[in-house]
Design a protein around this motif. Structure first.
Motif, PDB file in Angstrom:
ATOM      1  N   MET A   1       0.827  -1.243  -0.160  1.00  0.00           N
ATOM      2  CA  MET A   1      -0.010   0.004   0.011  1.00  0.00           C
ATOM      3  C   MET A   1       1.006   1.278  -0.024  1.00  0.00           C
ATOM      4  N   ARG A   2       0.769   2.057  -0.987  1.00  0.00           N
ATOM      5  CA  ARG A   2       1.536   3.503  -0.981  1.00  0.00           C
ATOM      6  C   ARG A   2       0.609   4.533  -0.785  1.00  0.00           C
ATOM      7  N   PHE A   3       1.305   5.708  -0.092  1.00  0.00           N
ATOM      8  CA  PHE A   3       0.585   6.789   0.533  1.00  0.00           C
ATOM      9  C   PHE A   3       1.097   7.988  -0.048  1.00  0.00           C
ATOM     10  N   VAL A   4       0.191   8.784  -0.541  1.00  0.00           N
ATOM     11  CA  VAL A   4       0.803  10.273  -0.972  1.00  0.00           C
ATOM     12  C   VAL A   4       0.376  11.041   0.190  1.00  0.00           C
ATOM     13  N   PHE A   5       1.464  11.905   0.587  1.00  0.00           N
ATOM     14  CA  PHE A   5       1.754  12.725   1.876  1.00  0.00           C
ATOM     15  C   PHE A   5       1.545  14.102   1.458  1.00  0.00           C
ATOM     16  N   LEU A   6       0.421  14.697   2.164  1.00  0.00           N
ATOM     17  CA  LEU A   6       0.148  16.087   2.320  1.00  0.00           C
ATOM     18  C   LEU A   6       0.574  16.567   3.624  1.00  0.00           C
ATOM     19  N   PHE A   7       1.454  17.697   3.501  1.00  0.00           N
ATOM     20  CA  PHE A   7       1.832  18.135   5.068  1.00  0.00           C
ATOM     21  C   PHE A   7       1.262  19.636   4.993  1.00  0.00           C
ATOM     22  N   LEU A   8       0.486  19.884   6.039  1.00  0.00           N
ATOM     23  CA  LEU A   8       0.005  21.122   6.455  1.00  0.00           C
ATOM     24  C   LEU A   8       0.483  21.595   7.692  1.00  0.00           C
ATOM     25  N   SER A   9       0.806  22.884   7.543  1.00  0.00           N
ATOM     26  CA  SER A   9       1.223  23.813   8.850  1.00  0.00           C
ATOM     27  C   SER A   9       0.251  24.209   9.689  1.00  0.00           C
ATOM     28  N   ILE A  10       0.389  24.361  11.086  1.00  0.00           N
ATOM     29  CA  ILE A  10      -0.412  24.995  11.949  1.00  0.00           C
ATOM     30  C   ILE A  10      -0.011  26.073  12.494  1.00  0.00           C
ATOM     31  N   SER A  11      -0.806  26.992  12.799  1.00  0.00           N
ATOM     32  CA  SER A  11      -0.511  28.232  13.404  1.00  0.00           C
ATOM     33  C   SER A  11      -0.975  27.982  15.028  1.00  0.00           C
ATOM     34  N   MET A  12      -0.172  27.947  15.859  1.00  0.00           N
ATOM     35  CA  MET A  12      -0.467  27.415  17.161  1.00  0.00           C
ATOM     36  C   MET A  12      -0.553  29.078  17.960  1.00  0.00           C
ATOM     37  N   LEU A  13      -1.618  29.197  18.468  1.00  0.00           N
ATOM     38  CA  LEU A  13      -1.937  30.630  18.879  1.00  0.00           C
ATOM     39  C   LEU A  13      -1.854  30.734  20.525  1.00  0.00           C
ATOM     40  N   PHE A  14      -1.818  29.461  21.058  1.00  0.00           N
ATOM     41  CA  PHE A  14      -1.844  29.554  22.401  1.00  0.00           C
ATOM     42  C   PHE A  14      -0.905  28.119  23.149  1.00  0.00           C
ATOM     43  N   PHE A  15      -0.088  28.369  24.160  1.00  0.00           N
ATOM     44  CA  PHE A  15       0.518  27.216  24.593  1.00  0.00           C
ATOM     45  C   PHE A  15       0.291  27.242  26.164  1.00  0.00           C
ATOM     46  N   TRP A  16      -0.045  25.867  26.324  1.00  0.00           N
ATOM     47  CA  TRP A  16      -0.492  25.692  27.923  1.00  0.00           C
ATOM     48  C   TRP A  16       0.454  25.269  28.552  1.00  0.00           C
ATOM     49  N   PRO A  17       0.646  25.448  29.682  1.00  0.00           N
ATOM     50  CA  PRO A  17       1.670  24.717  30.598  1.00  0.00           C
ATOM     51  C   PRO A  17       1.017  23.452  30.841  1.00  0.00           C
ATOM     52  N   ASP A 157      -9.778  24.608  23.169  1.00  0.00           N
ATOM     53  CA  ASP A 157      -9.414  25.256  24.366  1.00  0.00           C
ATOM     54  C   ASP A 157      -9.747  26.708  24.534  1.00  0.00           C
ATOM     55  N   ARG A 158     -10.287  27.225  23.294  1.00  0.00           N
ATOM     56  CA  ARG A 158     -10.827  28.435  23.269  1.00  0.00           C
ATOM     57  C   ARG A 158     -12.500  28.461  22.853  1.00  0.00           C
ATOM     58  N   PHE A 159     -13.370  29.226  22.603  1.00  0.00           N
ATOM     59  CA  PHE A 159     -14.506  29.298  21.997  1.00  0.00           C
ATOM     60  C   PHE A 159     -14.776  30.577  21.417  1.00  0.00           C
ATOM     61  N   PRO A 160     -15.159  30.834  20.390  1.00  0.00           N
ATOM     62  CA  PRO A 160     -15.586  29.932  19.358  1.00  0.00           C
ATOM     63  C   PRO A 160     -14.020  29.115  19.053  1.00  0.00           C
ATOM     64  N   PRO A 161     -14.157  27.994  18.724  1.00  0.00           N
ATOM     65  CA  PRO A 161     -13.044  26.940  18.447  1.00  0.00           C
ATOM     66  C   PRO A 161     -11.997  27.782  17.463  1.00  0.00           C
ATOM     67  N   SER A 162     -10.632  27.348  17.841  1.00  0.00           N
ATOM     68  CA  SER A 162      -9.855  28.060  16.806  1.00  0.00           C
ATOM     69  C   SER A 162      -9.375  26.782  15.745  1.00  0.00           C
ATOM     70  N   ARG A 163      -9.403  26.937  14.347  1.00  0.00           N
ATOM     71  CA  ARG A 163      -9.172  26.106  13.486  1.00  0.00           C
ATOM     72  C   ARG A 163      -7.608  25.842  13.302  1.00  0.00           C
ATOM     73  N   GLU A 164      -7.311  24.916  13.433  1.00  0.00           N
ATOM     74  CA  GLU A 164      -5.679  24.484  13.181  1.00  0.00           C
ATOM     75  C   GLU A 164      -5.407  23.662  12.092  1.00  0.00           C
ATOM     76  N   LEU A 165      -6.585  23.219  11.390  1.00  0.00           N
ATOM     77  CA  LEU A 165      -6.208  22.409  10.036  1.00  0.00           C
ATOM     78  C   LEU A 165      -7.529  22.753   9.247  1.00  0.00           C
TER      79      LEU A 165
END
Length: 212
Positions: A1-17, A157-165
């Motif tokens: 089985m072969r896969f075609v890879f699609l890479f998508l970057s994410i903008s991370m707005l918040f970082f939680w401890p 983790d916030r609302f309205p939810p933030s789209r990361e993909l």
């Protein structure tokens, strides 16, 4: 089985401890079909109620919002503009998020409401929550005649939810399930052999692997 890879970057707005991240994790979502709505209503502990065709949601500070259905108007052609149905088909207990399905004579969708703020997120297809309640995945509305299916993942983790993909999948696709908290299975609908793809979150970004 072969896969075609699609890479998508994410903008991370918040970082939680770590301690905050654990606190943000929620219990698994409660999901229902129309005939099982009573189960979702019960899961809210009285925050959502039904009286006949009226669905009422309670929010913080004593606010309420009601949605009045009119299923009778959906059964003919005389008053189709009044055709409306509302069902509570999901509830995320840890974050107190309601999932309301609405339908009219033509069209419909899903609306997510946050108990604390009353804010909402509108989706074209039913959301599928991750096992830890931290994200949701869904297909968005498509334009008539479109050959692509908009696929998205939102952080809760916030609302309205933030789209990361956000990705455009060629063909008609649906979210099948979360395999684990970092892996989503989507399936291509239609005649013939069913195709699958897998969205995986690793090292701060999403990657989608398409079966061939």
């Amino acid at each position: 089985m072969r896969f075609v890879f699609l890479f998508l970057s994410i903008s991370m707005l918040f970082f939680w401890p770590p301690s905050t991240a654990r606190a943000q994790s929620a219990a698994p979502a409660i999901g229902c079909e129309e005939a099982e709505e009573a189960k979702c209503l019960a899961a809210t502990g009285g925050l959502a109620t039904r009286s006949g065709e009226r669905l009422t949601l309670s929010f913080a500070a004593g606010r309420k919002r009601s949605f009045d259905g009119n299923a009778k108007a959906c059964g003919g052609y005389d008053n189709v503009d009044a055709c409306k149905k509302y069902f509570l088909l999901g509830y995320l207990p840890g974050k107190k998020i309601y999932v309301v399905q609405w339908s009219a004579y033509e069209g419909g969708g899903y609306r997510l409401f946050k108990f604390d703020s009353g804010e909402e997120l509108v989706l074209g297809d039913r959301p599928v929550f991750s096992p830890d309640g931290a994200r949701l995945a869904a297909m968005a509305d498509t334009e008539p005649g479109s050959v692509e299916s908009p696929f998205g993942v939102w952080r809760l983790d916030r609302f309205p939810p933030s789209r990361e993909l956000e990705a455009q999948l060629k063909g008609d696709w649906e979210v099948s399930r979360w395999i684990d908290k970092d892996t989503i299975e989507v399936s291509q609908m239609g005649s013939g052999e069913q195709k699958k793809a897998f969205a995986r979150f690793a090292e701060g970004k999403w990657k989608i692997d398409f079966e061939k």
